[in-house]
Scaffold this motif. Sequence first.
Motif, PDB file in Angstrom:
ATOM      1  N   LYS A  59      55.885   1.056  -2.132  1.00  0.00           N
ATOM      2  CA  LYS A  59      56.486   1.266  -0.813  1.00  0.00           C
ATOM      3  C   LYS A  59      57.875   1.880  -0.941  1.00  0.00           C
ATOM      4  CE  LYS A  59      56.061  -2.795   1.217  1.00  0.00           C
ATOM      5  NZ  LYS A  59      56.072  -3.800   2.316  1.00  0.00           N
ATOM      6  N   ALA A  60      58.642   1.412  -1.933  1.00  0.00           N
ATOM      7  CA  ALA A  60      59.990   1.944  -2.141  1.00  0.00           C
ATOM      8  C   ALA A  60      59.947   3.437  -2.458  1.00  0.00           C
ATOM      9  CB  ALA A  60      60.698   1.187  -3.265  1.00  0.00           C
ATOM     10  N   LEU A  61      59.008   3.872  -3.290  1.00  0.00           N
ATOM     11  CA  LEU A  61      58.902   5.277  -3.654  1.00  0.00           C
ATOM     12  C   LEU A  61      58.483   6.125  -2.462  1.00  0.00           C
ATOM     13  CD1 LEU A  61      57.180   4.932  -7.140  1.00  0.00           C
ATOM     14  CD2 LEU A  61      59.550   5.597  -6.703  1.00  0.00           C
ATOM     15  N   ILE A  62      57.543   5.628  -1.660  1.00  0.00           N
ATOM     16  CA  ILE A  62      57.087   6.384  -0.488  1.00  0.00           C
ATOM     17  C   ILE A  62      58.207   6.500   0.544  1.00  0.00           C
ATOM     18  CG2 ILE A  62      55.475   6.364   1.463  1.00  0.00           C
ATOM     19  CD1 ILE A  62      53.435   5.044  -0.424  1.00  0.00           C
ATOM     20  N   ILE A  63      58.910   5.398   0.789  1.00  0.00           N
ATOM     21  CA  ILE A  63      60.016   5.442   1.746  1.00  0.00           C
ATOM     22  C   ILE A  63      61.145   6.307   1.211  1.00  0.00           C
ATOM     23  CG2 ILE A  63      61.752   4.074   2.972  1.00  0.00           C
ATOM     24  CD1 ILE A  63      59.727   1.775   3.003  1.00  0.00           C
ATOM     25  N   GLY A  64      61.349   6.291  -0.111  1.00  0.00           N
ATOM     26  CA  GLY A  64      62.341   7.185  -0.708  1.00  0.00           C
ATOM     27  C   GLY A  64      62.020   8.642  -0.425  1.00  0.00           C
ATOM     28  N   ASP A  65      60.745   9.007  -0.544  1.00  0.00           N
ATOM     29  CA  ASP A  65      60.318  10.373  -0.201  1.00  0.00           C
ATOM     30  C   ASP A  65      60.641  10.683   1.254  1.00  0.00           C
ATOM     31  OD1 ASP A  65      59.377  11.245  -2.623  1.00  0.00           O
ATOM     32  OD2 ASP A  65      57.267  10.859  -2.197  1.00  0.00           O
ATOM     33  N   LEU A  66      60.363   9.744   2.139  1.00  0.00           N
ATOM     34  CA  LEU A  66      60.619   9.946   3.567  1.00  0.00           C
ATOM     35  C   LEU A  66      62.106  10.132   3.840  1.00  0.00           C
ATOM     36  CD1 LEU A  66      59.675   9.972   6.521  1.00  0.00           C
ATOM     37  CD2 LEU A  66      59.924   7.480   6.523  1.00  0.00           C
ATOM     38  N   LEU A  67      62.943   9.267   3.275  1.00  0.00           N
ATOM     39  CA  LEU A  67      64.392   9.380   3.487  1.00  0.00           C
ATOM     40  C   LEU A  67      64.919  10.712   2.955  1.00  0.00           C
ATOM     41  CD1 LEU A  67      65.646   5.787   2.617  1.00  0.00           C
ATOM     42  CD2 LEU A  67      65.715   6.894   4.851  1.00  0.00           C
ATOM     43  N   MET A  68      64.428  11.130   1.795  1.00  0.00           N
ATOM     44  CA  MET A  68      64.875  12.382   1.214  1.00  0.00           C
ATOM     45  C   MET A  68      64.518  13.566   2.118  1.00  0.00           C
ATOM     46  SD  MET A  68      64.071  13.913  -2.589  1.00  0.00           S
ATOM     47  CE  MET A  68      62.298  14.040  -2.277  1.00  0.00           C
ATOM     48  N   LYS A  69      63.291  13.587   2.619  1.00  0.00           N
ATOM     49  CA  LYS A  69      62.862  14.688   3.482  1.00  0.00           C
ATOM     50  C   LYS A  69      63.632  14.704   4.792  1.00  0.00           C
ATOM     51  CE  LYS A  69      58.205  15.048   1.524  1.00  0.00           C
ATOM     52  NZ  LYS A  69      56.756  14.853   1.745  1.00  0.00           N
ATOM     53  N   CYS A  70      63.847  13.526   5.380  1.00  0.00           N
ATOM     54  CA  CYS A  70      64.600  13.453   6.637  1.00  0.00           C
ATOM     55  C   CYS A  70      66.039  13.906   6.445  1.00  0.00           C
ATOM     56  CB  CYS A  70      64.564  12.031   7.181  1.00  0.00           C
ATOM     57  SG  CYS A  70      62.969  11.510   7.849  1.00  0.00           S
ATOM     58  N   LEU A  71      66.673  13.428   5.378  1.00  0.00           N
ATOM     59  CA  LEU A  71      68.063  13.774   5.122  1.00  0.00           C
ATOM     60  C   LEU A  71      68.226  15.277   4.876  1.00  0.00           C
ATOM     61  CD1 LEU A  71      71.029  13.048   4.512  1.00  0.00           C
ATOM     62  CD2 LEU A  71      70.332  12.569   2.158  1.00  0.00           C
ATOM     63  N   TYR A  72      67.391  15.844   4.019  1.00  0.00           N
ATOM     64  CA  TYR A  72      67.509  17.264   3.678  1.00  0.00           C
ATOM     65  C   TYR A  72      67.146  18.164   4.854  1.00  0.00           C
ATOM     66  CZ  TYR A  72      67.941  15.758  -1.204  1.00  0.00           C
ATOM     67  OH  TYR A  72      68.369  15.174  -2.370  1.00  0.00           O
TER      68      TYR A  72
END
Length: 217
Positions: free
Chosen positions: A127-140
């Motif tokens: 879950k941490a890795l998937i949410i990390g992907d989401l945060l990265m995409k949203c931020l960028y």
Amino acid sequence: YTIVAPQMSPIHFSLVESVIRSGGYKFDILEHASREDVETGLKYVNNDACYPAIMVIGQLVDAILEGRYDPDHTALAITQTNYFGLIRKALVDAGYPQIPVIAISTQGIEDNPGFKATPSLLHRVIKALIIGDLLMKCLYRVRPYEVTPGSANKLYKTWDTIVRETLEHHGRSKTAKRFIGKGYLPYPTLVRQIVKSFDALPLRNIPRKVRERLQNL
């Protein structure tokens, strides 16, 4: 055990660190690689390997060779699963075959006789890795167009704190209670709230900027 990992992705590893520590393990991230680490990598990794692999593996092996960690109570962690075999070989060649290597990806954790992840820990890491992907995409996606300089990074840091708290406390977050009025965020709700929050960030109405793409030469 102390789990040692190179800094492969600050956004993702911030969350993974929170999960690992909540599971009762020490978790150390090696932030910077030195020239000596690269030399160690060249010694223990085939020259055909890419430079990042040489640097990362040298960094991990050097941490053991320098005596910073007890080899009988240390495991190495990596998210680049294609590095797994290279690290195992480097450890054997360096005289430390007993050190487990944990290869973590969204597909799970590679089997390793020296380390067994509980289903609960594994679930939260994924879950941490998937949410990390989401945060990265949203931020960028929003940062180049933010109306207020620094607002995108500030929003990311808030959600980083919230996600870390929900991972450690089974969906509960004091920061989320203050920020959005909800103190309990199960996984689907958490994902929706992250997207909703970044969608609401004020952006400049300007043409989309060209995103450079790396191409194989």
